[in-house]
Scaffold this motif. Structure first.
Motif, PDB file in Angstrom:
ATOM      1  N   THR A   1      34.923  96.367 -34.318  1.00  0.00           N
ATOM      2  CA  THR A   1      35.423  95.198 -33.585  1.00  0.00           C
ATOM      3  C   THR A   1      34.478  94.036 -33.823  1.00  0.00           C
ATOM      4  O   THR A   1      33.331  94.219 -34.233  1.00  0.00           O
ATOM      5  N   GLU A   2      34.996  92.835 -33.579  1.00  0.00           N
ATOM      6  CA  GLU A   2      34.209  91.639 -33.871  1.00  0.00           C
ATOM      7  C   GLU A   2      33.229  91.303 -32.764  1.00  0.00           C
ATOM      8  O   GLU A   2      33.543  91.425 -31.583  1.00  0.00           O
TER       9      GLU A   2
ATOM     10  N   ILE B   1      40.828 101.027 -43.076  1.00  0.00           N
ATOM     11  CA  ILE B   1      40.612 100.641 -41.677  1.00  0.00           C
ATOM     12  C   ILE B   1      41.938 100.089 -41.182  1.00  0.00           C
ATOM     13  O   ILE B   1      42.546  99.247 -41.852  1.00  0.00           O
ATOM     14  N   ALA B   2      42.409 100.539 -40.049  1.00  0.00           N
ATOM     15  CA  ALA B   2      43.699 100.043 -39.551  1.00  0.00           C
ATOM     16  C   ALA B   2      43.643  99.911 -38.044  1.00  0.00           C
ATOM     17  O   ALA B   2      42.852 100.592 -37.368  1.00  0.00           O
ATOM     18  N   GLY B   3      44.495  99.049 -37.532  1.00  0.00           N
ATOM     19  CA  GLY B   3      44.565  98.851 -36.094  1.00  0.00           C
ATOM     20  C   GLY B   3      45.127  97.472 -35.798  1.00  0.00           C
ATOM     21  O   GLY B   3      45.404  96.695 -36.710  1.00  0.00           O
ATOM     22  N   PRO B   4      45.264  97.164 -34.523  1.00  0.00           N
ATOM     23  CA  PRO B   4      45.867  95.884 -34.162  1.00  0.00           C
ATOM     24  C   PRO B   4      44.885  94.728 -34.336  1.00  0.00           C
ATOM     25  O   PRO B   4      43.663  94.937 -34.307  1.00  0.00           O
ATOM     26  N   CYS B   5      45.421  93.545 -34.475  1.00  0.00           N
ATOM     27  CA  CYS B   5      44.567  92.345 -34.488  1.00  0.00           C
ATOM     28  C   CYS B   5      43.719  92.351 -33.227  1.00  0.00           C
ATOM     29  O   CYS B   5      42.501  92.283 -33.301  1.00  0.00           O
TER      30      CYS B   5
ATOM     31  N   GLY C   1      40.492  93.873 -32.103  1.00  0.00           N
ATOM     32  CA  GLY C   1      39.670  92.749 -31.640  1.00  0.00           C
ATOM     33  C   GLY C   1      39.597  92.702 -30.124  1.00  0.00           C
ATOM     34  O   GLY C   1      40.616  92.888 -29.453  1.00  0.00           O
ATOM     35  N   CYS C   2      38.414  92.459 -29.592  1.00  0.00           N
ATOM     36  CA  CYS C   2      38.217  92.353 -28.143  1.00  0.00           C
ATOM     37  C   CYS C   2      37.757  90.948 -27.772  1.00  0.00           C
ATOM     38  O   CYS C   2      38.203  90.361 -26.805  1.00  0.00           O
ATOM     39  N   PHE C   3      36.831  90.399 -28.563  1.00  0.00           N
ATOM     40  CA  PHE C   3      36.451  89.000 -28.432  1.00  0.00           C
ATOM     41  C   PHE C   3      37.107  88.290 -29.605  1.00  0.00           C
ATOM     42  O   PHE C   3      36.779  88.564 -30.759  1.00  0.00           O
ATOM     43  N   LYS C   4      38.080  87.428 -29.330  1.00  0.00           N
ATOM     44  CA  LYS C   4      38.881  86.830 -30.400  1.00  0.00           C
ATOM     45  C   LYS C   4      38.486  85.385 -30.672  1.00  0.00           C
ATOM     46  O   LYS C   4      38.511  84.556 -29.754  1.00  0.00           O
ATOM     47  N   PRO C   5      38.142  85.062 -31.899  1.00  0.00           N
ATOM     48  CA  PRO C   5      37.881  83.658 -32.245  1.00  0.00           C
ATOM     49  C   PRO C   5      39.210  82.948 -32.470  1.00  0.00           C
ATOM     50  O   PRO C   5      39.907  83.235 -33.447  1.00  0.00           O
TER      51      PRO C   5
END
Lengths: 289, 289, 289, 289
Positions: free
Chosen positions: B122-123, B57-61, B87-91
């Protein structure tokens, strides 16, 4: 393909400026990659540790009898291990546990190594043992609990034999390298670092193998670094996987506990490999050797 | 030779009695190897995770812009990764840090995945995001800080999409499996576990990758388990080695952060790989893929 | 003499320059001592928490029945406690453990508090519980496992009731204060911090009470900070001593689990005090109250 | 009132059956409460440690000069401390840091103690130092890093002077008691345990004071247990509070670092108290003395 799996990174030619700057602030100098840019090689008789070499050390937790250490030496040799281990002076948390065979064990270990053409390594726990251990053993091991026994480290600077320095259960990587610096600053440049697990909160394994310590050490220091998955895991069933992981991150070697009958071992039976399991491990790590 | 290096252990046929006995006392049932002796497989569109499959799995933070996520998707696809992350909703520990692009980011991520034929993950941080995230994403990730957000876990039981459950920074392996049990007991059997480092005392790495968690989980559970070396190390230079180690211990996959320009990333730049470094990583792990 | 033992330090008049400089770099602003030099006071009905006030919160781990919560409320009142606690939504690591009485429990707790003139506090685990919990409870507690459930923290900014924010098992003090900042930045300045033990390697106690967190928090923040020795110790026999220690380091209060019959408690029985032991505790801490 | 604040629990008359059962499984016997139900008292000249006695040990981290140790001794005496500390052989993580004044320092310490009528305590790091340290010092301290230097512990069994055994940074309480057992089993029953902080993940304090170790030790063992808040906190500003907490949980004493000019100290300056701050500390703990 095999080469990629082995992942031998060559010694660096130059250091990135940010790393140089970070290393300049460290309290260790002789152990620092800054002052010795190429990987150091440590020779133990005809075995070379460090750089592109990959080394397997195997043997029982403790020397228990002539028969036991001879059997282990024969098995280590047969499976292609390079060095024989065996504890003679044992650091045990309880004064009532088996404390090792002492000098008698040293002689049995030395003989077994000679019989099978394997250099030997054993732990030295106190300054007044350094001379006798150095007489019978090719490598001197400092245990995790003695990583900051600074007087012992100083004495090992004069021991005339290479030293395997285990990381303390709660030591930072910089403290570990500073302990190596003690040995080096007192006259002995032949130090091999050994990651053996740190303490953490999950009791699933005896300790937590800090696998990333290997690349961190290799970045900061030129010294060889090996891994002891037996003490890290504390359970035999995880040791093959962790051995593979150790080589995968670039460790220069592994140290493995084996025993003809682990269920009868006087110490660390649950983490000792039976001979057939050790054979499987050696097969599994063969792409890196 | 290659096969040995890959180290795919087949699903067990039977469990050792001592393991069965230990597992009977655990509070998780559906997640336990005891009740499902073979490795579970989780399908995400045409990608299968678990068993003998190895997944990258790869991609940006974080998704930062259409251009950025498209570039990452193209690179992930080109290098052979199987799933795209972003990530779209970032903790974020501070309320003043970049909190993610939210639903707008979700759509960009979904489009990038479609453009390059990659499922996306995504989270999801809260119950009221489950529906919209499940609409746009193929896999739903639960972050380490939410591993014991039990109401969220319950809601994910009904999400209709597979879940990637990250281990909490201080969670025991049994607590982690019990959190998986929450999702499963509420209706969703497709759970993938993700080890991402625990907290410890040495600050050389952002967290400490607990590499032995992988064989421990595989012993106790049939669920797939992957590793996120990016969050564990927190520094790009250790990630290639830790990726290799992850496959070496038998992880079913890795999750890697990449970014076209890490030095300009809105979050986690220091641990993000430039594209050429990701290419080197994919080459290094190719014997296992 | 008594005053010395109590050790109430007055609010600082000015901050040392080195502290100001350190605080300027922190990511929390509203929670920082830098921006509010005097101790904050949080009012819960007629109870004031913070500054020179010392507060005792007592009650069962979970509300189990009307009789049980009434008995606990009567005992809390009789011994001089100021606030009644009782869990209704319970975060349990296993989905098969008792999950609390929910809204029914909330009503029982509210009634017990009214009957004995005690404000009540209970945990809120999810955004969709905020409204109902805020309706029935005077204080809203965020549990350790939700300390970084940022969406919940945001929602609590609008809850209109003071919040007790427990420290996560692996949270740094700055992360904890940053979580408080989430609540404050979203509109709610009434946050009380609660130290409840962190995870470490010794299993003698359930968690390790980080007693020095209290003076560290009081240096960096103006918010009240209380201690929960029950969850820290996990064993009733250490709670009296740890309560005394909490006041000795300047904590603004303690939160204590009591139960009429701990051996029959549905959760956390081993750490719950029988009523006569709670009486002994209140006598032991009386010099500080 | 004062008596309540002091919280002297009397020696137990009998042990609860569950405790007896637990203690029977421990590997320590002589150190166990099971075999010596009353609190042990350790006499150092006219100072008695243990039981109802509360003891303050104070002095510099390291003896640096005659003037410095004399000033510290005068201050310790004036403020009511009972024993004078001062390091002569210093365990330092770097070989290039100040290593202590050695035997010369021992003599200065001894003289300062005699001048002011205070027994003295100093660290012994190696077997070959035991004789000379025992000649000049009334108490022999084993440092945290040597807690499992088993050969040193054995030698201290024959030292003829009481031993202060610091807890290792990563030692469980049972390992700590087993190390005490080494000293006792080799002939020396006069062991005082000293909690000095363990390692954890938050860097706000140098170490994490494990305050609950005090009641745990007092439950399992009859030996006196004291606290060193200076090394635990590592910052002078938290030491007064932690000293109060130490007595509040029932510690038999505290060990405090003081220095006439902490900013010029050769080691541990940031955690050393100026004399006026030590005076404030002694006033704060006076209800327990």
């Amino acid at each position: 393909l095999q080469k990629k799996a082995r992942g031998h990174a060559p010694s660096p030619q130059t250091l990135p400026p940010s790393l140089s700057e970070a290393l300049e602030k460290k309290s260790y100098k002789l152990a620092s990659r800054l002052n010795h840019i190429e990987d150091s090689l440590v020779s133990v008789n005809e075995v070379v540790i460090g750089g592109d070499h990959r080394t397997v050390i195997a043997g029982p937790c403790a020397v228990e009898s002539e028969g036991q250490i001879m059997e282990c030496a024969a098995q280590a040799k047969q499976q292609g291990a390079h060095i024989l281990r065996g504890g003679c002076f044992k650091p045990r948390s309880s004064p009532y546990s088996f404390q090792g065979m002492g000098v008698e064990g040293l002689k049995l270990l030395e003989n077994a190594g000679k019989e099978y053409g394997l250099p030997v390594v054993t732990e030295v726990m106190a300054i007044d043992q350094v001379e006798v251990v150095a007489k019978h053993s090719d490598l001197l091991q400092v245990g995790a609990r003695n990583m900051q026994n600074f007087d012992l480290l100083r004495a090992l600077g004069k021991a005339g034999k290479p030293v395997v320095l285990k990381r303390g259960l709660m030591a930072t990587i910089d403290e570990w390298l500073s302990s190596a610096e003690y040995v080096m600053a007192h006259g002995n440049r032949d130090v091999i670092l050994c990651e053996r697990g740190i303490r953490s909160f999950d009791q699933s394994t005896r300790n937590t193998l800090d696998i990333s310590a290997v690349p961190v050490v290799k970045e900061r220091s030129h010294l060889p670094v090996i891994v002891d998955p037996s003490h890290a895991a504390g359970k035999w069933q995880y040791i093959l996987d962790l051995s593979r992981a150790s080589f995968a991150v670039g460790a220069h070697g592994i140290m493995i506990e084996i025993h003809p009958k682990p269920e009868e071992a006087l110490s660390d039976g649950p983490q000792s490999l039976k001979f057939d399991r050790f054979e499987a491990l050696m097969l599994a790590v063969s792409p890196w050797l």
